[in-house]
Design an enzyme around this catalytic site. Structure first.
Site, PDB file in Angstrom:
ATOM      1  NE  ARG A  35      -9.020 -14.982   0.314  1.00 20.03           N
ATOM      2  CZ  ARG A  35      -8.316 -15.084  -0.795  1.00 20.03           C
ATOM      3  NH1 ARG A  35      -8.836 -15.653  -1.866  1.00 20.03           N
ATOM      4  NH2 ARG A  35      -7.073 -14.629  -0.843  1.00 20.03           N
ATOM      5  CE  LYS A 192      -0.292   4.297  -2.764  1.00 17.23           C
ATOM      6  NZ  LYS A 192      -0.182   4.136  -1.318  1.00 17.23           N
ATOM      7  CG  ASP A 248      -0.826   7.346  -0.190  1.00 11.62           C
ATOM      8  OD1 ASP A 248       0.080   6.711   0.381  1.00 11.62           O
ATOM      9  OD2 ASP A 248      -1.849   6.808  -0.653  1.00 11.62           O
ATOM     10  CB  SER A 258       7.035   1.740  -0.744  1.00 11.02           C
ATOM     11  OG  SER A 258       6.506   1.533  -2.039  1.00 11.02           O
ATOM     12  NE  ARG A 259       3.345  -5.185  -1.831  1.00 10.29           N
ATOM     13  CZ  ARG A 259       2.268  -5.122  -1.072  1.00 10.29           C
ATOM     14  NH1 ARG A 259       2.342  -5.502   0.188  1.00 10.29           N
ATOM     15  NH2 ARG A 259       1.129  -4.681  -1.546  1.00 10.29           N
ATOM     16  CG  ASN A 260       4.516  -0.304  -5.603  1.00  8.08           C
ATOM     17  OD1 ASN A 260       4.155  -0.936  -6.578  1.00  8.08           O
ATOM     18  ND2 ASN A 260       3.770  -0.210  -4.507  1.00  8.08           N
ATOM     19  CD  GLU A 285      -2.067  -3.606  -5.603  1.00  4.94           C
ATOM     20  OE1 GLU A 285      -2.376  -3.498  -6.801  1.00  4.94           O
ATOM     21  OE2 GLU A 285      -2.829  -4.118  -4.762  1.00  4.94           O
TER      22      GLU A 285
END
EC number: 1.1.1.94
Length: 330
Positions: A35, A192, A248, A258-260, A285
């Protein structure tokens, strides 16, 4: 086996850009659809996406555009958007004449919303005639873009489609395996991130490596429980051992990249957890998927204690860890 004459990637974030870079290793006609006009021009002229991938150089022949009118002309379309944007993205592509002539590879992880469902179930309604496959693996975006060794699982109800996609993406530094179990691959990809939050919390609490290894085992069991409830793992459980599931899962839970996991760690060390949760603005997420998984746990009356434990740390007034009945893995 035939190659796709051209490949489109829809989604210009870090993962979408890295997948476009990967696809360009085997295909000379790859276009990234996004975008942001400024990023599209940057990719075209400088072969970088500084915002998402720093100064990593992208393939010289990789194209980028914001013009969705031409996406219908691409034989393979890789979808790499955040889970919350999945429905709207597919609906938008549908208005640009996506049809059965376009093969879709879904790299988005999570669940469709309103109502909660697998992406494959949502696609039965939105694009019922398009050949579809799903992509998952231990793939950190920057490592993919740097052409470091990696691997992925590709699942489709049509194993010929899975094999064709695998053939087109495989390279010396990127290996693939195929499966027909689209349910388990999707469930693992969504769960995950929730387990990674638990890994981060445990890390903050200095629970040790033994606890983290135990978490991986418990996570695989809960992936199997939900997968079976949704119709997966009908023939065998071998899919759990593939890179798109356990690979994964391990990467996401063990990497502070990892953001999580990072979110779980910061939550764990926070002295005011309520304030932390209210003020944390970065997209996580696993946090988003958690609310949807709780709907499925309630709907199918499942016993998933790790998921419920994470929910008790992240969402107020959720089901306790002992809620539900035991749904044994076969």
């Amino acid at each position: 086996m035939n190659k796709f004459k051209n490949i489109a990637v829809y989604g210009g974030g870090s993962f979408g850009t890295s997948l476009a870079s990967l696809a360009a290793q085997n295909c000379n006609n790859v276009t990234l659809f996004l975008r942001d006009e400024a990023i599209a021009k940057e990719i075209l002229h400088n072969k970088t996406n500084i915002k998402y991938l720093g100064d990593i150089k992208l393939p010289a022949h990789l194209q980028a555009t914001t013009n969705l009118d031409i996406i219908k002309d691409f034989e393979l379309i890789i979808i790499a958007v955040p889970s919350y944007a999945f429905d709207d993205s597919i609906k938008l592509l549908k208005t640009h004449s996506i049809s059965k002539d376009n093969t879709l590879l879904i790299a988005t992880k999570g669940f469709a919303r309103n109502p909660t469902a697998l992406f494959s179930d949502r696609l039965k309604t939105l694009l019922p005639h398009s050949p579809t496959a799903f992509f998952a693996g231990p793939n950190l975006a920057k490592e993919l873009a740097k052409n470091l060794p990696a691997s992925a699982s590709i699942a489709s109800l049509d194993i010929d489609i899975a094999n064709k996609i695998a053939y087109n993406l495989s390279a010396k530094i990127f290996t693939t395996n195929v499966s027909s179990d689209i349910v388990t691959l999707q469930v693992a990809g969504a769960l995950k991130n929730i387990f990674a939050i638990k890994s981060g919390i445990d890390l903050a609490r200095k629970q040790g490596e033994n606890a983290r290894a135990t978490l991986i085992v418990a996570a695989l069991k809960e992936i199997a429980i939900l997968s079976q409830a949704l119709g997966g793992m009908q023939k065998n459980s071998d899919i759990l051992l593939e890179v798109g599931v356990v690979g994964d899962l391990v990467l996401t839970c063990y990497s502070l990249g990892s953001r999580n996991t990072k979110f779980g760690y910061e939550l764990g060390i926070s002295s005011d957890k309520k304030k932390f949760l209210q003020e944390y603005k970065e997209l996580v997420e696993g946090r988003e998927a958690l609310k949807l998984v709780l709907d499925l746990i309630k709907k199918y009356n499942l016993h998933m204690p790790v998921i419920s434990k994470v929910a008790s740390c992240v969402i107020p007034y959720v089901i306790p860890a002992k809620a539900g009945i035991q749904h044994k893995a076969r």
